[in-house]
Design an enzyme around this catalytic site. Sequence first.
Site: not given
Length: 312
Positions: A62-63, A89, A91, A104, A172, A174, A301
């Site tokens: 994540h990120r 993943e 943004d 993000h 994503e 955003k 994360d």
Amino acid sequence: MYARTATASVVAAAFIGAGVLLMSAPGAPLPDAPATRPTVQRADPVRHADDAVADGPRVYAHRGASAYAPENTLVAVDRADALGFDWVENDVQLTRDGVPVVMHDTGLKRTTNAEEVFPDRAPWAVKDFTAAEIARLDAGSWFGARYAGTRVPTLRRFLERLGRNRQNLLLEIKSPATYPGIERATLAVLKEEGWLDRAHVRDRLVIQSFGADSVRTVHALRPDVVTGFLGAPAAAKLPAYAAFVDQINPRASGLSGGYVAAAHALKGPHGKKLQVNPWVVDDAASARKVDGMGVDGIITDAPDVVRAATKG
Ligand code: G3P
Ligand code: CA
């Protein structure tokens, strides 16, 4: 062991080269620009989504591996790579001059030194800064002094790094309401970087958003791209979502095995069962809990923690 670190000079050069992306009118065909760089292909076969469960749920960093490196930076995806994770993943948002950047928050304050560099530009919204201005910011020091000089990557530069690392992307969109045209702008960069060719579309790219209209737009522009909706629509509404999304990606808290089964009973636009990938799951017990519900993937994360808890 630490991953490769992007130097400030290299990243700054990427921004200079990024230029200004002119967004075309809504409804117009996607720009058909030829790929400007060769596509980097994986040397080893990429697992298909349907294979993931055999080795435990697919793990999405994540990120980037954001427990260990500043989120949404090249360092963070390098860290995921160093840990052995091929799905990340991240943004995407748009700068004032229409350049997709990986970030993000819709504001720059939390993860950059924008207040210091541009003291008179409150409230420091991403949409109010050009790509060249954002390229000047330090997006690493907030996380730790060792990351000083880490930059906010353009999506273009980011894709190049993922290609080099042979990684895959859950991207994503955003805050789509803040950025009219972001779907088209994002797809244009993906196309130019070779990420909309058959191999990428089949196995290496998913586009998701909290905005159902944004996901619908992506699906309308590129029906071949795998899509996800971030959230948990009522089970009765899932058939409507299955018309344009392949994944339902809900917050982990509140998820149930019954909801996962309800999604799995449906097929998405590409004829495969709807997948469910909860977020953000960072501890072993929670990972085992959602794994027990039969989820397809877990967004975390701390991908190493989740993999250790769920593999096999
Ligand atoms: O992919 C799920 C997750 O990224 C959604 O939440 O706020 O971290 O973008 P957020
Ligand atoms: Ca996200």
